[in-house]
Write a protein that holds these residues in place. Sequence first.
Motif, PDB file in Angstrom:
ATOM      1  N   LEU A  47       0.854  -1.177   0.000  1.00 54.48           N
ATOM      2  CA  LEU A  47       0.000   0.000   0.000  1.00 54.48           C
ATOM      3  C   LEU A  47       0.897   1.237   0.000  1.00 54.48           C
ATOM      4  O   LEU A  47       1.723   1.409   0.895  1.00 54.48           O
ATOM      5  N   ASP A  48       0.758   2.062  -1.037  1.00 56.78           N
ATOM      6  CA  ASP A  48       1.554   3.282  -1.110  1.00 56.78           C
ATOM      7  C   ASP A  48       1.035   4.270  -0.069  1.00 56.78           C
ATOM      8  O   ASP A  48      -0.136   4.664  -0.083  1.00 56.78           O
ATOM      9  N   GLU A  49       1.939   4.692   0.847  1.00 58.65           N
ATOM     10  CA  GLU A  49       1.493   5.526   1.962  1.00 58.65           C
ATOM     11  C   GLU A  49       1.086   6.928   1.536  1.00 58.65           C
ATOM     12  O   GLU A  49       0.295   7.586   2.215  1.00 58.65           O
ATOM     13  N   LYS A  50       1.591   7.407   0.389  1.00 61.04           N
ATOM     14  CA  LYS A  50       1.259   8.756  -0.050  1.00 61.04           C
ATOM     15  C   LYS A  50      -0.097   8.829  -0.739  1.00 61.04           C
ATOM     16  O   LYS A  50      -0.825   9.807  -0.596  1.00 61.04           O
ATOM     17  N   THR A  51      -0.441   7.795  -1.481  1.00 61.33           N
ATOM     18  CA  THR A  51      -1.693   7.824  -2.247  1.00 61.33           C
ATOM     19  C   THR A  51      -2.778   6.929  -1.666  1.00 61.33           C
ATOM     20  O   THR A  51      -3.962   7.124  -1.953  1.00 61.33           O
ATOM     21  N   GLY A  52      -2.363   5.935  -0.878  1.00 60.72           N
ATOM     22  CA  GLY A  52      -3.341   4.971  -0.381  1.00 60.72           C
ATOM     23  C   GLY A  52      -3.721   3.938  -1.426  1.00 60.72           C
ATOM     24  O   GLY A  52      -4.674   3.177  -1.236  1.00 60.72           O
ATOM     25  N   ARG A 218      -1.642  14.806  -6.690  1.00 64.90           N
ATOM     26  CA  ARG A 218      -2.208  13.650  -7.389  1.00 64.90           C
ATOM     27  C   ARG A 218      -3.302  13.015  -6.530  1.00 64.90           C
ATOM     28  O   ARG A 218      -3.881  13.688  -5.677  1.00 64.90           O
ATOM     29  N   TYR A 219      -3.605  11.734  -6.743  1.00 65.44           N
ATOM     30  CA  TYR A 219      -4.598  11.019  -5.947  1.00 65.44           C
ATOM     31  C   TYR A 219      -4.179  11.041  -4.468  1.00 65.44           C
ATOM     32  O   TYR A 219      -2.999  10.938  -4.163  1.00 65.44           O
ATOM     33  N   PRO A 220      -5.118  11.227  -3.525  1.00 59.31           N
ATOM     34  CA  PRO A 220      -6.573  11.251  -3.683  1.00 59.31           C
ATOM     35  C   PRO A 220      -7.169  12.629  -3.980  1.00 59.31           C
ATOM     36  O   PRO A 220      -8.380  12.740  -4.154  1.00 59.31           O
ATOM     37  N   ARG A 226      -4.387  12.146 -11.909  1.00 62.25           N
ATOM     38  CA  ARG A 226      -3.516  12.923 -12.790  1.00 62.25           C
ATOM     39  C   ARG A 226      -2.394  13.538 -11.958  1.00 62.25           C
ATOM     40  O   ARG A 226      -2.609  13.875 -10.790  1.00 62.25           O
ATOM     41  N   LEU A 227      -1.226  13.705 -12.546  1.00 63.16           N
ATOM     42  CA  LEU A 227      -0.097  14.329 -11.852  1.00 63.16           C
ATOM     43  C   LEU A 227      -0.039  15.799 -12.239  1.00 63.16           C
ATOM     44  O   LEU A 227       0.179  16.134 -13.404  1.00 63.16           O
ATOM     45  N   TRP A 228      -0.211  16.681 -11.258  1.00 59.80           N
ATOM     46  CA  TRP A 228      -0.160  18.128 -11.491  1.00 59.80           C
ATOM     47  C   TRP A 228       1.162  18.634 -10.934  1.00 59.80           C
ATOM     48  O   TRP A 228       1.350  18.727  -9.721  1.00 59.80           O
ATOM     49  N   TRP A 229       2.083  18.971 -11.850  1.00 60.36           N
ATOM     50  CA  TRP A 229       3.440  19.334 -11.459  1.00 60.36           C
ATOM     51  C   TRP A 229       3.542  20.832 -11.140  1.00 60.36           C
ATOM     52  O   TRP A 229       2.998  21.665 -11.862  1.00 60.36           O
ATOM     53  N   ASN A 252     -18.745  19.690 -16.570  1.00 60.16           N
ATOM     54  CA  ASN A 252     -17.359  20.107 -16.726  1.00 60.16           C
ATOM     55  C   ASN A 252     -16.567  18.954 -17.347  1.00 60.16           C
ATOM     56  O   ASN A 252     -16.601  17.822 -16.861  1.00 60.16           O
ATOM     57  N   ILE A 253     -15.837  19.223 -18.426  1.00 59.14           N
ATOM     58  CA  ILE A 253     -15.184  18.154 -19.182  1.00 59.14           C
ATOM     59  C   ILE A 253     -13.749  17.883 -18.730  1.00 59.14           C
ATOM     60  O   ILE A 253     -13.049  17.079 -19.355  1.00 59.14           O
ATOM     61  N   PHE A 254     -13.319  18.521 -17.643  1.00 59.20           N
ATOM     62  CA  PHE A 254     -11.981  18.270 -17.131  1.00 59.20           C
ATOM     63  C   PHE A 254     -11.967  17.939 -15.635  1.00 59.20           C
ATOM     64  O   PHE A 254     -11.090  17.203 -15.188  1.00 59.20           O
ATOM     65  N   GLU A 255     -12.901  18.467 -14.885  1.00 57.55           N
ATOM     66  CA  GLU A 255     -12.991  18.195 -13.448  1.00 57.55           C
ATOM     67  C   GLU A 255     -11.633  18.353 -12.757  1.00 57.55           C
ATOM     68  O   GLU A 255     -11.121  17.436 -12.111  1.00 57.55           O
ATOM     69  N   VAL A 256     -11.065  19.524 -12.894  1.00 61.36           N
ATOM     70  CA  VAL A 256      -9.788  19.830 -12.254  1.00 61.36           C
ATOM     71  C   VAL A 256      -9.977  19.861 -10.743  1.00 61.36           C
ATOM     72  O   VAL A 256     -10.952  20.437 -10.248  1.00 61.36           O
ATOM     73  N   PRO A 257      -9.073  19.258  -9.971  1.00 55.70           N
ATOM     74  CA  PRO A 257      -9.235  19.235  -8.513  1.00 55.70           C
ATOM     75  C   PRO A 257      -9.273  20.640  -7.909  1.00 55.70           C
ATOM     76  O   PRO A 257      -8.604  21.562  -8.399  1.00 55.70           O
TER      77      PRO A 257
END
Length: 821
Positions: A47-52, A218-220, A226-229, A252-257
């Motif tokens: 289990l990746d601790e950063k993303t779950g 990124r997630y969650p 998606r990775l937002w740099w 909305n066609i992108f659903e940006v966080p």
Amino acid sequence: MWCGLPSSSLFILVIVLLPLLVHSQTASLDEGFISIDCGLSSGSSYLDEKTGLNYTSDDGYIYTGENHNISAKYNGQELFKTGLNLRSFPTGGRNCYTLSPTTTGHKYLVRAMFMHGNYNGKGNDLVSSPLVFDVYMGLYFWDRISVNNSAKTYIAEVIVVAKANSISVCLIDIGDGTPFISSLEMRLMKSSLYPAAMANQSIALQERNSMGTNSLLRYPDDIYDRLWWPLKASSGLLNISTNRTIKNYPGNIFEVPARVLQTAVTSTNTSIPISFSWTAPTDWPATAAVPAYFYNTHFTDYQNQRVREFNTYTNGDLSTSDPSRPAYLISDYTYSSSQYNIDTGFYNVCIIATNTSELPPVLSAYETFYLVQHDGTMTSPEDVDAMMTIRTEYQVKKNWMGDPCLPENYRWTGLICQSDGITSGVISLYDTTNGDPCNEKSPKKKKAAVLFVAIVVPILMVAVLVSTLLLCYFCRKQAQRPEVPDTASKEEYEDHIHISDGREFTYKELMEMTNNFSVCIGEGGFGPVFHGQLKEGTQVAVKMQSPTSTIGKGTTEFLAEVENLTTVHHRYLVFLVGYCSNKNHLALIYEYMPNGSLYDHIRGKNAIVQTLRWCDRARIALEAAQGLDYLHTGCVLPIVHSDLKSHNILLGHDMVAKISDFGLSKSYLNAAQSHISVTAAGTLGYIDPEYCLSGRLTISSDVFSFGVVLLEIVTGEPPIIPTTVHIVQRVKEKVAVGNIEAFVDPRFGGEYDTNSIWKVVDIALLCTKEASHERPTMSTVVAELKVALALENARASGSISDISQGGANFELSINSLLSAR
């Protein structure tokens, strides 16, 4: 429901006869996610601790390759935990992962990551000799990965619509090192998102940047992972942020966080625009289409008291029909409804406040994508699903290498390999005359068929695939055999020089397209060149054999040029439209290059008016170097141009450089050949002195000539000036003084990056070493010129980004990420 299927479709029959269950290897099926840590020991997961998110071994997704851990020296430098290990593929030209299950018609984000980590002890060699391999989405070129740093994580990402119950990701060995992969991820997305990704085309990520922040998101936070740099704001821009909730409106066609939209950049006043740019990759294989681009900008407004309104421009052209007015605390965006394809490969987007705006523009994030076009040539989705089912159920360990009918003009319908409706191969392992398995006319025979397939299919799978490959190969060879045109008599045909490929024109057609040879645009050793136009309107350059050229010499040059250019195609080589092979009127018809030659712009009679800036010259040098590198390394056997000079580097629309004039070119006869023994020929000042003395022509002879061209580009001087030494000696003497102004073309007016100039001079002097074995390869020259151009572009734009996002590959080291904060 199955009775209408063609009898030749063995794999559909297998699905009917065997109610097999697809075994799912997904770790997070309830989320529609597949998370693979490549090279992880078989059966392991964590289990990746950063993303779950739960990551599993790639065992079961691929059956080839070797597991490795990165060097302990690089532990802690990996950006993601998946970078600690990898799988490499030292054997097999094509190694493919099969991601399943997917649902036909559903949209997925697929991402591959690559961290070398000096796993094989060869990391120090990457700087001088990058490791390069290709990534394909099934049959379609996706990305070229060029690894030059052990500590960097390279990323390739694509949004694709599934055509079957699985998606294939293939690593292709192109002869520049062993391919490897660190992780592979697949994320289910809403089908309404990213409308540019459709069944007939995918979109691959070039850049995705979040403004005004200092950390990767990124997630969650992003439910699609998606990775937002983070991207550091350039000078003249301000970072702004809010803690308020930002919502996406329905549809909305992108659903940006929301977290991405809670930070942004804005300019200090309405007269200062926000801009970003990118450059198309220049090292893609010749078979890959020149990329076309889409981009999206994302923003909101943190206030609702004053008017904020802006327009978006792409390379100076208005991109939106109406100005954007960011909604208050609601996600908003602009996006490309159609693709952009600019010849120069440089794209610049400017966001500019309108005259009525009270506030400057604002930007929270942007994404750029390039098009991955699907040509429709592939095995039918039903047969792919059946093959994957058989492979999974029977645990067939043979690595699936993609579609077995690979030639471009052939495709499968069931088990029929066809080209233009002509069947070239059929494989069928059952006989419908012994009872139709659909309508149950012969139940006993149906049971026998079931038993036969259940026992024999696993054994015959490999034999079927091998037979298929052979059938496709021989049918393609048969289709490529040249034929005498029906309209030509034997006598007329014999009066022509036989050439196996290309478009042939008659002398009458030459007269028509050139208006009786009325406009001469140049002359070379072979003969005069005339401007022409084809019936469909395409402009061409027609090179005619000169009457003063001896027929033997002219014919030899003609055949060399036709044979090479009809089989070699590259974006930086002049395209041969066709030829006339009448022995009395030999002619070559090229694409028209309206901006003349590099020579014209540096030293021609109009050179003062047409002076190129250093950034233009550096780009032209890089493009020409890539064309030459393709001749040396991209062909089955190396081709030596043998007459490279500034006259033979032509400039097309938007000043794109292409190498021309292959009359003296020679091709190696076999891979073991070290040189070509010929009588020395070429142009004084550019010819390799070692070749001139020995008569031994090599690809290194081209490297010397190109080095002379580089010095010509930097200095603006000819190779030979009466009463003085050669340009190589002249530059060496001035370099020894250490004053760059002593040798740089004064017409630059001081507008250049000093390090960029020095790098080009350094590589030029290496290219012109007296001993050929001391000269670099053109691949090395290309790598150095990319750096030189990047330095000059950074000077021109006023900043150098610490985060490298060159070409279609995304490179990011932990050190650069920290320095960007």
